[in-house]
Write a protein that holds these residues in place. Sequence first.
Motif, PDB file in Angstrom:
ATOM      1  N   GLN A 110       0.827  -1.209   0.000  1.00 16.67           N
ATOM      2  CA  GLN A 110       0.000   0.000   0.000  1.00 16.67           C
ATOM      3  C   GLN A 110       0.862   1.260   0.000  1.00 16.67           C
ATOM      4  OE1 GLN A 110      -3.498   0.153  -0.286  1.00 16.67           O
ATOM      5  NE2 GLN A 110      -2.812   2.196  -0.850  1.00 16.67           N
ATOM      6  N   CYS A 111       1.907   1.266   0.803  1.00 16.24           N
ATOM      7  CA  CYS A 111       2.816   2.412   0.853  1.00 16.24           C
ATOM      8  C   CYS A 111       3.487   2.628  -0.508  1.00 16.24           C
ATOM      9  CB  CYS A 111       3.853   2.176   1.941  1.00 16.24           C
ATOM     10  SG  CYS A 111       4.905   3.577   2.303  1.00 16.24           S
ATOM     11  N   LEU A 112       3.946   1.535  -1.130  1.00 16.80           N
ATOM     12  CA  LEU A 112       4.583   1.639  -2.445  1.00 16.80           C
ATOM     13  C   LEU A 112       3.590   2.113  -3.496  1.00 16.80           C
ATOM     14  CD1 LEU A 112       6.818  -1.559  -2.375  1.00 16.80           C
ATOM     15  CD2 LEU A 112       7.596   0.828  -2.304  1.00 16.80           C
ATOM     16  N   GLU A 113       2.358   1.601  -3.463  1.00 14.11           N
ATOM     17  CA  GLU A 113       1.335   2.050  -4.419  1.00 14.11           C
ATOM     18  C   GLU A 113       1.080   3.542  -4.270  1.00 14.11           C
ATOM     19  OE1 GLU A 113      -2.273  -0.218  -4.172  1.00 14.11           O
ATOM     20  OE2 GLU A 113      -1.335  -1.990  -5.053  1.00 14.11           O
ATOM     21  N   ASP A 114       0.920   3.993  -3.037  1.00 16.59           N
ATOM     22  CA  ASP A 114       0.676   5.422  -2.793  1.00 16.59           C
ATOM     23  C   ASP A 114       1.823   6.255  -3.347  1.00 16.59           C
ATOM     24  OD1 ASP A 114      -1.658   4.661  -1.505  1.00 16.59           O
ATOM     25  OD2 ASP A 114      -0.856   4.999   0.524  1.00 16.59           O
ATOM     26  N   TRP A 115       3.050   5.798  -3.128  1.00 14.22           N
ATOM     27  CA  TRP A 115       4.217   6.529  -3.603  1.00 14.22           C
ATOM     28  C   TRP A 115       4.307   6.490  -5.135  1.00 14.22           C
ATOM     29  CZ3 TRP A 115       8.915   4.238  -5.551  1.00 14.22           C
ATOM     30  CH2 TRP A 115       9.914   5.177  -5.825  1.00 14.22           C
ATOM     31  N   ILE A 116       4.119   5.317  -5.734  1.00 16.63           N
ATOM     32  CA  ILE A 116       4.201   5.186  -7.193  1.00 16.63           C
ATOM     33  C   ILE A 116       3.185   6.098  -7.871  1.00 16.63           C
ATOM     34  CG2 ILE A 116       3.769   3.591  -9.120  1.00 16.63           C
ATOM     35  CD1 ILE A 116       5.072   1.397  -7.269  1.00 16.63           C
ATOM     36  N   CYS A 117       2.011   6.241  -7.269  1.00 21.15           N
ATOM     37  CA  CYS A 117       0.968   7.094  -7.855  1.00 21.15           C
ATOM     38  C   CYS A 117       1.353   8.573  -7.870  1.00 21.15           C
ATOM     39  CB  CYS A 117      -0.359   6.891  -7.134  1.00 21.15           C
ATOM     40  SG  CYS A 117      -1.118   5.298  -7.535  1.00 21.15           S
ATOM     41  N   THR A 118       2.379   8.954  -7.126  1.00 19.44           N
ATOM     42  CA  THR A 118       2.852  10.343  -7.148  1.00 19.44           C
ATOM     43  C   THR A 118       3.896  10.570  -8.234  1.00 19.44           C
ATOM     44  OG1 THR A 118       4.704  10.055  -5.586  1.00 19.44           O
ATOM     45  CG2 THR A 118       2.506  10.520  -4.645  1.00 19.44           C
ATOM     46  N   LEU A 119       4.378   9.499  -8.841  1.00 18.48           N
ATOM     47  CA  LEU A 119       5.443   9.595  -9.839  1.00 18.48           C
ATOM     48  C   LEU A 119       4.870   9.739 -11.241  1.00 18.48           C
ATOM     49  CD1 LEU A 119       7.721   6.686  -8.535  1.00 18.48           C
ATOM     50  CD2 LEU A 119       7.873   9.125  -7.982  1.00 18.48           C
ATOM     51  N   SER A 120       5.671  10.272 -12.121  1.00 20.12           N
ATOM     52  CA  SER A 120       5.327  10.379 -13.539  1.00 20.12           C
ATOM     53  C   SER A 120       5.995   9.224 -14.268  1.00 20.12           C
ATOM     54  CB  SER A 120       5.875  11.702 -14.079  1.00 20.12           C
ATOM     55  OG  SER A 120       4.898  12.513 -14.553  1.00 20.12           O
ATOM     56  N   TRP A 121       5.263   8.149 -14.469  1.00 23.68           N
ATOM     57  CA  TRP A 121       5.868   6.974 -15.087  1.00 23.68           C
ATOM     58  C   TRP A 121       5.180   6.568 -16.384  1.00 23.68           C
ATOM     59  CZ3 TRP A 121       2.140   3.218 -15.187  1.00 23.68           C
ATOM     60  CH2 TRP A 121       1.146   3.279 -14.220  1.00 23.68           C
ATOM     61  N   GLY A 122       4.036   7.117 -16.678  1.00 21.23           N
ATOM     62  CA  GLY A 122       3.273   6.721 -17.858  1.00 21.23           C
ATOM     63  C   GLY A 122       4.016   6.889 -19.171  1.00 21.23           C
ATOM     64  N   GLN A 123       4.763   7.974 -19.318  1.00 26.57           N
ATOM     65  CA  GLN A 123       5.465   8.196 -20.584  1.00 26.57           C
ATOM     66  C   GLN A 123       6.531   7.143 -20.819  1.00 26.57           C
ATOM     67  OE1 GLN A 123       5.729  10.173 -17.912  1.00 26.57           O
ATOM     68  NE2 GLN A 123       7.857  10.757 -17.611  1.00 26.57           N
ATOM     69  N   HIS A 124       7.128   6.628 -19.748  1.00 24.14           N
ATOM     70  CA  HIS A 124       8.128   5.559 -19.900  1.00 24.14           C
ATOM     71  C   HIS A 124       7.457   4.275 -20.383  1.00 24.14           C
ATOM     72  CE1 HIS A 124      11.278   7.927 -18.066  1.00 24.14           C
ATOM     73  NE2 HIS A 124      10.459   8.204 -17.063  1.00 24.14           N
ATOM     74  N   ILE A 125       6.298   3.972 -19.818  1.00 28.33           N
ATOM     75  CA  ILE A 125       5.558   2.773 -20.219  1.00 28.33           C
ATOM     76  C   ILE A 125       5.142   2.915 -21.677  1.00 28.33           C
ATOM     77  CG2 ILE A 125       3.532   1.333 -19.792  1.00 28.33           C
ATOM     78  CD1 ILE A 125       5.643   1.397 -17.518  1.00 28.33           C
ATOM     79  N   ASN A 126       4.648   4.084 -22.025  1.00 28.17           N
ATOM     80  CA  ASN A 126       4.211   4.337 -23.389  1.00 28.17           C
ATOM     81  C   ASN A 126       5.341   4.088 -24.383  1.00 28.17           C
ATOM     82  OD1 ASN A 126       2.198   5.214 -25.300  1.00 28.17           O
ATOM     83  ND2 ASN A 126       3.358   7.102 -25.479  1.00 28.17           N
ATOM     84  N   ALA A 127       6.527   4.560 -24.048  1.00 28.30           N
ATOM     85  CA  ALA A 127       7.675   4.383 -24.942  1.00 28.30           C
ATOM     86  C   ALA A 127       8.130   2.928 -25.009  1.00 28.30           C
ATOM     87  CB  ALA A 127       8.830   5.265 -24.490  1.00 28.30           C
ATOM     88  N   LEU A 128       8.175   2.244 -23.868  1.00 29.54           N
ATOM     89  CA  LEU A 128       8.659   0.871 -23.842  1.00 29.54           C
ATOM     90  C   LEU A 128       7.660  -0.120 -24.424  1.00 29.54           C
ATOM     91  CD1 LEU A 128      10.341   0.777 -20.333  1.00 29.54           C
ATOM     92  CD2 LEU A 128      11.497   0.534 -22.537  1.00 29.54           C
ATOM     93  N   ALA A 129       6.375   0.123 -24.182  1.00 26.07           N
ATOM     94  CA  ALA A 129       5.343  -0.830 -24.623  1.00 26.07           C
ATOM     95  C   ALA A 129       4.692  -0.420 -25.937  1.00 26.07           C
ATOM     96  CB  ALA A 129       4.292  -0.970 -23.533  1.00 26.07           C
ATOM     97  N   ALA A 130       5.247   0.574 -26.600  1.00 26.06           N
ATOM     98  CA  ALA A 130       4.635   1.096 -27.818  1.00 26.06           C
ATOM     99  C   ALA A 130       4.532   0.056 -28.923  1.00 26.06           C
ATOM    100  CB  ALA A 130       5.434   2.300 -28.328  1.00 26.06           C
ATOM    101  N   HIS A 131       5.426  -0.891 -28.938  1.00 24.90           N
ATOM    102  CA  HIS A 131       5.444  -1.868 -30.029  1.00 24.90           C
ATOM    103  C   HIS A 131       4.794  -3.190 -29.649  1.00 24.90           C
ATOM    104  CE1 HIS A 131       7.926   0.972 -32.090  1.00 24.90           C
ATOM    105  NE2 HIS A 131       8.766   0.992 -31.078  1.00 24.90           N
TER     106      HIS A 131
END
Length: 134
Positions: A110-131
């Motif tokens: 729960q603590c990690l989820e709360d923290w991860i939700c404050t980060l900007s990570w979507g653009q990295h996923i978009n770039a890595l999973a684009a293909h």
Amino acid sequence: MSASARMDTPTSADGYVRVPAARLTALTLNPIWAAADEDVLLQAWDAGMPACRAGYCEWVDQVWHPPITLGWCWFVDPRHTYRLLPQSVAGNVMIVGPKGYDIGPAQTVQCLEDWICTLSWGQHINALAAHTDL
């Protein structure tokens, strides 16, 4: 990186890297893998999430010794916003409280989820999973 910049923690027999909650902000996660996954998409739908696309990702922070690894499932909502699928975080981190005691696996997630939700990570996923097509 200089040796003084490393975040050394004792190696534990159970494989966890123990991190005080207040030091989560010191983590520097770098993406190493992301992919779309139909099973995760089905899980998101089963959980009532309005997912258009979904998958999983893996991250590492090599500044800590031993290195910290985290992974989680993600989904993209109809507004094209990347979101974390609840209860999907896994890794080798155990959060410790102010007195140095483990807060436990469920509270750590729960603590990690709360923290991860404050980060900007979507653009990295978009770039890595684009293909990766479903």
